[in-house]
Design a protein around this motif. Sequence first.
Motif, PDB file in Angstrom:
ATOM      1  N   GLU A  80       0.832  -1.200   0.000  1.00  0.00           N
ATOM      2  CA  GLU A  80       0.000   0.000   0.000  1.00  0.00           C
ATOM      3  C   GLU A  80       0.875   1.262   0.000  1.00  0.00           C
ATOM      4  OE1 GLU A  80      -4.036   1.032   2.358  1.00  0.00           O
ATOM      5  OE2 GLU A  80      -2.308   0.643   3.636  1.00  0.00           O
ATOM      6  N   THR A  81       1.900   1.274   0.833  1.00  0.00           N
ATOM      7  CA  THR A  81       2.767   2.436   0.981  1.00  0.00           C
ATOM      8  C   THR A  81       3.623   2.682  -0.255  1.00  0.00           C
ATOM      9  OG1 THR A  81       2.898   1.988   3.353  1.00  0.00           O
ATOM     10  CG2 THR A  81       4.538   3.488   2.452  1.00  0.00           C
ATOM     11  N   TYR A  85      -0.102   4.016  -2.772  1.00  0.00           N
ATOM     12  CA  TYR A  85      -0.229   5.411  -2.351  1.00  0.00           C
ATOM     13  C   TYR A  85       0.475   6.423  -3.231  1.00  0.00           C
ATOM     14  CZ  TYR A  85      -2.976   4.234   1.748  1.00  0.00           C
ATOM     15  OH  TYR A  85      -3.973   3.820   2.575  1.00  0.00           O
ATOM     16  N   VAL A 136      -2.180   7.175  -5.641  1.00  0.00           N
ATOM     17  CA  VAL A 136      -3.357   7.828  -5.059  1.00  0.00           C
ATOM     18  C   VAL A 136      -3.079   9.301  -4.777  1.00  0.00           C
ATOM     19  CG1 VAL A 136      -4.866   7.872  -3.027  1.00  0.00           C
ATOM     20  CG2 VAL A 136      -4.280   5.682  -4.081  1.00  0.00           C
ATOM     21  N   PHE A 137      -1.861   9.610  -4.342  1.00  0.00           N
ATOM     22  CA  PHE A 137      -1.587  10.960  -3.855  1.00  0.00           C
ATOM     23  C   PHE A 137      -0.703  11.806  -4.767  1.00  0.00           C
ATOM     24  CE2 PHE A 137      -2.292   8.433   0.089  1.00  0.00           C
ATOM     25  CZ  PHE A 137      -3.462   9.064   0.469  1.00  0.00           C
ATOM     26  N   SER A 184      -8.639   7.726  -7.745  1.00  0.00           N
ATOM     27  CA  SER A 184      -8.520   6.533  -6.898  1.00  0.00           C
ATOM     28  C   SER A 184      -9.874   6.100  -6.381  1.00  0.00           C
ATOM     29  CB  SER A 184      -7.545   6.779  -5.749  1.00  0.00           C
ATOM     30  OG  SER A 184      -8.055   7.718  -4.840  1.00  0.00           O
ATOM     31  N   ASN A 211      -8.756  10.567   6.034  1.00  0.00           N
ATOM     32  CA  ASN A 211      -9.551   9.843   5.028  1.00  0.00           C
ATOM     33  C   ASN A 211     -10.866  10.562   4.784  1.00  0.00           C
ATOM     34  OD1 ASN A 211      -7.928   7.686   4.237  1.00  0.00           O
ATOM     35  ND2 ASN A 211      -8.584   6.408   5.941  1.00  0.00           N
ATOM     36  N   ALA A 248      -2.944  15.284   1.935  1.00  0.00           N
ATOM     37  CA  ALA A 248      -2.378  14.123   1.231  1.00  0.00           C
ATOM     38  C   ALA A 248      -0.911  13.925   1.600  1.00  0.00           C
ATOM     39  CB  ALA A 248      -2.540  14.292  -0.275  1.00  0.00           C
ATOM     40  N   PHE A 299      -0.759  12.531   5.077  1.00  0.00           N
ATOM     41  CA  PHE A 299      -1.175  11.135   5.063  1.00  0.00           C
ATOM     42  C   PHE A 299      -0.032  10.244   4.598  1.00  0.00           C
ATOM     43  CE2 PHE A 299      -3.157   7.275   3.693  1.00  0.00           C
ATOM     44  CZ  PHE A 299      -4.268   7.117   4.495  1.00  0.00           C
ATOM     45  N   GLU A 300       0.594  10.616   3.487  1.00  0.00           N
ATOM     46  CA  GLU A 300       1.706   9.803   2.971  1.00  0.00           C
ATOM     47  C   GLU A 300       2.872   9.756   3.945  1.00  0.00           C
ATOM     48  OE1 GLU A 300       2.620   9.250  -1.498  1.00  0.00           O
ATOM     49  OE2 GLU A 300       2.249  11.384  -1.170  1.00  0.00           O
ATOM     50  N   HIS A 305       2.052   7.583   6.809  1.00  0.00           N
ATOM     51  CA  HIS A 305       1.976   6.173   6.451  1.00  0.00           C
ATOM     52  C   HIS A 305       3.325   5.477   6.570  1.00  0.00           C
ATOM     53  CE1 HIS A 305       0.319   2.583   4.575  1.00  0.00           C
ATOM     54  NE2 HIS A 305      -0.829   3.116   4.912  1.00  0.00           N
TER      55      HIS A 305
END
Length: 170
Positions: free
Chosen positions: A28-29, A33, A36-37, A47, A111, A131, A134-135, A138
């Motif tokens: 995911e990371t 992601y 997504v970002f 996404s 989220n 964003a 969030f990244e 993560h």
Amino acid sequence: MRHNGNSLAVSGAYVWIAMVAFGGIAVETIVIYPNVFHDAPASLAKSMEFFVITGPADFFPPMGAVTVVAAAVTLLLLRRARQARWWIAGSLATLLVGEFLFSVLFFWPRNDIMFEEGLAVHSVEFLRQTAVEFETGHWFRLTFSAVTATAAFIGFLRYHRARTLSGGLA
């Protein structure tokens, strides 16, 4: 005290689950992601279109619950195994604090901002900043997950070693 194979099997299953969870978070990371970002908020909208059938939110909450249950059962079964108990307890602690609590307090609100409220409520710049947060966060979750899986594995190895050296008595 003689342990049957259940303690070894359950602790082995916990290690496997913790490592699968870590692998999922790593993918995911590192793979999901960045896509997504990369261009928020446009990439957030794309996404959401992509994750219509299933997405990370469908996998990680049940996986997290299974991991917590496996950790708790393992800790219960190995509570008398001095060589392993603190490693398993540590893995459960990093799982609860570093992954679950951190997710609830840090990720869930972001989220909602990015994927529920979006541009209808927030500016483009605020969504971009969220964003990035969030990244960045993560990577910490990935680290916590690595610590959880590693501590579980060390606890399993220590239990197995003590059990083997004692002839099944641990």
